[in-house]
Design a protein around this motif. Sequence first.
Motif, PDB file in Angstrom:
ATOM      1  N   ALA A   1       0.835  -1.198   0.000  1.00 40.28           N
ATOM      2  CA  ALA A   1       0.000   0.000   0.000  1.00 40.28           C
ATOM      3  C   ALA A   1       0.871   1.250   0.000  1.00 40.28           C
ATOM      4  O   ALA A   1       1.987   1.241   0.528  1.00 40.28           O
ATOM      5  CB  ALA A   1      -0.922  -0.001   1.217  1.00 40.28           C
ATOM      6  N   PRO A   2       0.381   2.329  -0.576  1.00 37.19           N
ATOM      7  CA  PRO A   2       1.149   3.579  -0.564  1.00 37.19           C
ATOM      8  C   PRO A   2       1.261   4.130   0.854  1.00 37.19           C
ATOM      9  O   PRO A   2       0.459   3.809   1.726  1.00 37.19           O
ATOM     10  CB  PRO A   2       0.323   4.517  -1.450  1.00 37.19           C
ATOM     11  CG  PRO A   2      -1.049   3.962  -1.427  1.00 37.19           C
ATOM     12  CD  PRO A   2      -0.908   2.472  -1.242  1.00 37.19           C
ATOM     13  N   ILE A   3       2.284   4.943   1.079  1.00 39.06           N
ATOM     14  CA  ILE A   3       2.502   5.601   2.363  1.00 39.06           C
ATOM     15  C   ILE A   3       2.013   7.034   2.239  1.00 39.06           C
ATOM     16  O   ILE A   3       2.370   7.732   1.294  1.00 39.06           O
ATOM     17  CB  ILE A   3       3.985   5.584   2.747  1.00 39.06           C
ATOM     18  CG1 ILE A   3       4.480   4.147   2.878  1.00 39.06           C
ATOM     19  CG2 ILE A   3       4.215   6.357   4.048  1.00 39.06           C
ATOM     20  CD1 ILE A   3       5.981   4.026   3.028  1.00 39.06           C
ATOM     21  N   THR A   4       1.200   7.472   3.189  1.00 38.16           N
ATOM     22  CA  THR A   4       0.737   8.856   3.246  1.00 38.16           C
ATOM     23  C   THR A   4       1.355   9.494   4.474  1.00 38.16           C
ATOM     24  O   THR A   4       1.301   8.925   5.563  1.00 38.16           O
ATOM     25  CB  THR A   4      -0.796   8.917   3.372  1.00 38.16           C
ATOM     26  OG1 THR A   4      -1.375   8.221   2.281  1.00 38.16           O
ATOM     27  CG2 THR A   4      -1.285  10.351   3.387  1.00 38.16           C
ATOM     28  N   ILE A   5       1.952  10.683   4.304  1.00 37.13           N
ATOM     29  CA  ILE A   5       2.589  11.368   5.427  1.00 37.13           C
ATOM     30  C   ILE A   5       2.038  12.779   5.526  1.00 37.13           C
ATOM     31  O   ILE A   5       2.049  13.529   4.558  1.00 37.13           O
ATOM     32  CB  ILE A   5       4.128  11.423   5.257  1.00 37.13           C
ATOM     33  CG1 ILE A   5       4.697  10.011   5.162  1.00 37.13           C
ATOM     34  CG2 ILE A   5       4.769  12.193   6.409  1.00 37.13           C
ATOM     35  CD1 ILE A   5       6.174   9.958   4.869  1.00 37.13           C
TER      36      ILE A   5
END
Length: 178
Positions: free
Chosen positions: A30-34
């Motif tokens: 899954a993509p990382i959201t910061i």
Amino acid sequence: MMKSISVIAIAVAGLFALPAQAQFAGNSGAPITIDADDSRLEGGLAIFTGQVDARQGDVRILTDKMTITGRQNGGSGIESAMGDIEKIVAVGNFYYITPTQEVRGEQGIYTQSDNNFTVTGDVILLQDDSVVTGDKLIYNLDTEEARVVSECQGRQCGQKKRVRVLIKSSGNAEEPAS
């Protein structure tokens, strides 16, 4: 001023669009959201500061400062700067939160090479009703094995310096065998 913020936003967005990503959520692709108060890109480092909230799938990391290091890959632009993500360092008020557990400490370091998270500084691991405390936690995301260690060993350390485990009863007392 607005132009530099836009350039950083585009650079950071490109950082997480790379084919190989860190997997601090186990085997997640899954993509990382910061989210953070401030972000900047310096060579092969992406630095986030101020109430950093990083999420991948149902896993969340909270910290004061997060630095992401990439492996140089010889390309151009953002891909050259970051390449594959090989290390994440989260410093200050570190929390690693999943649906089944929570880890707290002062610093968390994720290394892609061994897929480990190492948490240091008054570590607290909460899982169900159980609590484990110590100086350092080493958690492997592939095997989901955790090891908590303490700098001081032996009874002379007292209760506060050694690894401590509190296991609460589930409330389902087994009936004695007849």
